[in-house]
Scaffold this motif. Structure first.
Motif, mmCIF file in Angstrom:
data_model
loop_
_atom_site.group_PDB
_atom_site.id
_atom_site.type_symbol
_atom_site.label_atom_id
_atom_site.label_comp_id
_atom_site.label_asym_id
_atom_site.label_seq_id
_atom_site.Cartn_x
_atom_site.Cartn_y
_atom_site.Cartn_z
ATOM 1 N N GLU A 165 43.726 37.244 29.611
ATOM 2 C CA GLU A 165 44.556 36.181 29.058
ATOM 3 C C GLU A 165 45.350 35.523 30.222
ATOM 4 N N SER A 166 45.285 36.010 31.309
ATOM 5 C CA SER A 166 46.076 35.587 32.438
ATOM 6 C C SER A 166 45.225 34.957 33.688
ATOM 7 N N LEU A 167 43.843 34.969 33.322
ATOM 8 C CA LEU A 167 43.008 34.378 34.045
ATOM 9 C C LEU A 167 43.262 32.842 35.090
ATOM 10 N N HIS A 168 43.727 32.179 34.053
ATOM 11 C CA HIS A 168 44.190 30.987 34.176
ATOM 12 C C HIS A 168 45.193 30.847 35.381
ATOM 13 N N ARG B 176 35.560 40.621 48.472
ATOM 14 C CA ARG B 176 36.455 40.178 47.381
ATOM 15 C C ARG B 176 36.071 40.520 46.161
ATOM 16 N N ILE B 177 36.955 41.132 45.425
ATOM 17 C CA ILE B 177 36.589 41.690 43.912
ATOM 18 C C ILE B 177 37.537 41.243 43.126
ATOM 19 N N LEU B 178 37.425 40.868 41.811
ATOM 20 C CA LEU B 178 37.854 40.786 40.446
ATOM 21 C C LEU B 178 37.792 41.630 39.388
ATOM 22 N N VAL B 179 38.766 42.533 39.190
ATOM 23 C CA VAL B 179 38.540 43.297 37.933
ATOM 24 C C VAL B 179 39.254 42.873 36.622
ATOM 25 N N VAL B 180 38.476 42.652 35.665
ATOM 26 C CA VAL B 180 39.070 41.798 34.459
ATOM 27 C C VAL B 180 39.443 42.966 33.569
ATOM 28 N N ASP C 55 44.626 28.208 42.653
ATOM 29 C CA ASP C 55 43.115 27.673 43.586
ATOM 30 C C ASP C 55 42.733 29.050 44.602
ATOM 31 N N VAL C 56 42.505 30.350 43.778
ATOM 32 C CA VAL C 56 42.144 31.465 44.332
ATOM 33 C C VAL C 56 40.620 31.332 44.697
ATOM 34 N N LYS C 57 40.267 31.794 45.855
ATOM 35 C CA LYS C 57 38.971 31.706 46.279
ATOM 36 C C LYS C 57 38.016 32.398 45.531
ATOM 37 N N PRO C 58 36.762 32.127 45.454
ATOM 38 C CA PRO C 58 35.498 32.852 44.542
ATOM 39 C C PRO C 58 35.693 34.214 45.223
ATOM 40 N N PHE C 59 35.223 35.016 44.203
ATOM 41 C CA PHE C 59 35.079 36.543 44.429
ATOM 42 C C PHE C 59 33.703 36.997 44.610
ATOM 43 N N ASP C 60 33.484 38.052 45.605
ATOM 44 C CA ASP C 60 32.180 38.319 45.622
ATOM 45 C C ASP C 60 31.704 39.311 44.670
ATOM 46 N N ILE C 61 32.320 40.050 43.758
ATOM 47 C CA ILE C 61 32.148 40.925 42.888
ATOM 48 C C ILE C 61 33.045 40.629 41.677
ATOM 49 N N LYS D 185 54.087 35.070 45.520
ATOM 50 C CA LYS D 185 53.292 33.969 45.733
ATOM 51 C C LYS D 185 52.368 34.032 46.715
ATOM 52 N N CYS D 186 51.851 35.129 46.851
ATOM 53 C CA CYS D 186 50.642 35.516 47.824
ATOM 54 C C CYS D 186 49.482 35.585 47.092
ATOM 55 N N TRP D 187 48.561 34.599 46.988
ATOM 56 C CA TRP D 187 47.235 34.569 46.058
ATOM 57 C C TRP D 187 46.052 34.863 46.984
ATOM 58 N N ALA D 188 46.157 35.375 48.183
ATOM 59 C CA ALA D 188 45.144 35.525 49.096
ATOM 60 C C ALA D 188 44.447 37.034 49.033
ATOM 61 N N ALA D 189 44.991 37.998 48.023
ATOM 62 C CA ALA D 189 44.496 39.248 47.766
ATOM 63 C C ALA D 189 42.975 39.164 47.636
ATOM 64 N N ASP D 190 42.321 40.035 48.490
ATOM 65 C CA ASP D 190 40.765 40.340 48.350
ATOM 66 C C ASP D 190 40.451 41.053 46.957
ATOM 67 N N ARG D 191 41.402 41.963 46.652
ATOM 68 C CA ARG D 191 40.843 42.834 45.384
ATOM 69 C C ARG D 191 42.107 42.865 44.325
ATOM 70 N N ILE D 192 41.719 42.182 43.237
ATOM 71 C CA ILE D 192 42.810 41.841 42.095
ATOM 72 C C ILE D 192 42.345 42.223 40.854
ATOM 73 N N PHE D 193 43.475 42.916 40.259
ATOM 74 C CA PHE D 193 43.425 43.087 38.690
ATOM 75 C C PHE D 193 44.079 42.057 38.047
#
Length: 217
Positions: free
Chosen positions: A59-62, A17-21, A68-74, A47-55
């Motif tokens: 300002e839209s992090l909220h 699971r990766i989040l790129v800010v 209730d998105v799950k924590p990311f590994d990276i 409305k599908c917030w279960a993706a493992d890799r998100i850009f």
């Protein structure tokens, strides 16, 4: 840094699971396909917030917290110095967004296994170090400086227009090993000067020209 971060992401297991800010939406949309990521607006529409890799733009992090998105590994943050500017901008964060977006980022960073902070201007001032040290202990932070650029760079400053055009012409004629041509970019101050350079010297090369009047394609 872009090449190495891309290579690193490609080496990870598919379920990481990766989040790129990102600092802005245009950069997010441009890069999401390269990394095979989902852009948060794509998720928002379905409305599908279960993706493992998100850009996601800063300002839209909220939205991640609200759904209730799950924590990311990276967590990967490119152009970190620009991001610290976004963190304190009332214009970027809108009403009440400064606290909410920062708390969201802080929460995800603390829960991540690894945070990758990339920036050529990382040590321009104390903004990025201060941000990281407000979240992590000194022994939890590693700094790696990239000091061996593969490409040699030469900067020449002159006042002769003739010499300037001759140098460009020389670069266009010179070829790399294997017969490939060099890529040359010319930046002009005005559209008139661009047209002058193009019409007088470079029509034979059939260059791609664009100005503020050009469309995105």
């Amino acid at each position: 840094k872009s090449r190495e971060s891309n290579r690193f992401l490609e080496s990870l297991p598919a379920d990481t699971r990766i989040l790129v800010v990102s600092t802005k939406i245009s950069l997010s949309i441009c890069q999401k396909n390269r990394y095979k990521f989902t852009h948060y607006q794509d998720i928002k529409s379905s409305k599908c917030w279960a993706a493992d890799r998100i850009f996601c733009q800063y300002e839209s992090l909220h939205y991640l917290l609200e759904h209730d998105v799950k924590p990311f590994d990276i967590i990967l943050m490119d152009e970190a110095r620009s991001l610290t500017t976004n963190m304190v901008s009332h214009v970027t964060n809108k009403e009440g967004g400064i606290q909410n977006n920062y708390k969201t980022l802080e929460m995800f960073m603390k829960r991540a296994y690894l945070n990758l902070i990339l920036c050529a201007d990382l040590e321009t001032d104390r903004a990025v170090p201060h941000h990281l040290q407000s979240i992590f202990q000194p022994h939890e932070i590693e700094v790696h400086r990239y000091t061996h650029q593969k490409m040699s760079r030469t900067l020449e400053i002159g006042i002769s227009e003739k010499k300037f055009l001759e140098t460009i012409d020389s670069c266009l004629l010179r070829k790399k090993p294997g017969g490939r041509k060099h890529k040359v970019a010319i930046l002009c101050r005005t559209k008139n000067s661009q047209a002058l350079v193009y019409n007088r010297h470079f029509t034979a090369y059939n260059p791609f020209c664009f100005t503020a009047d050009s469309d995105h394609e």
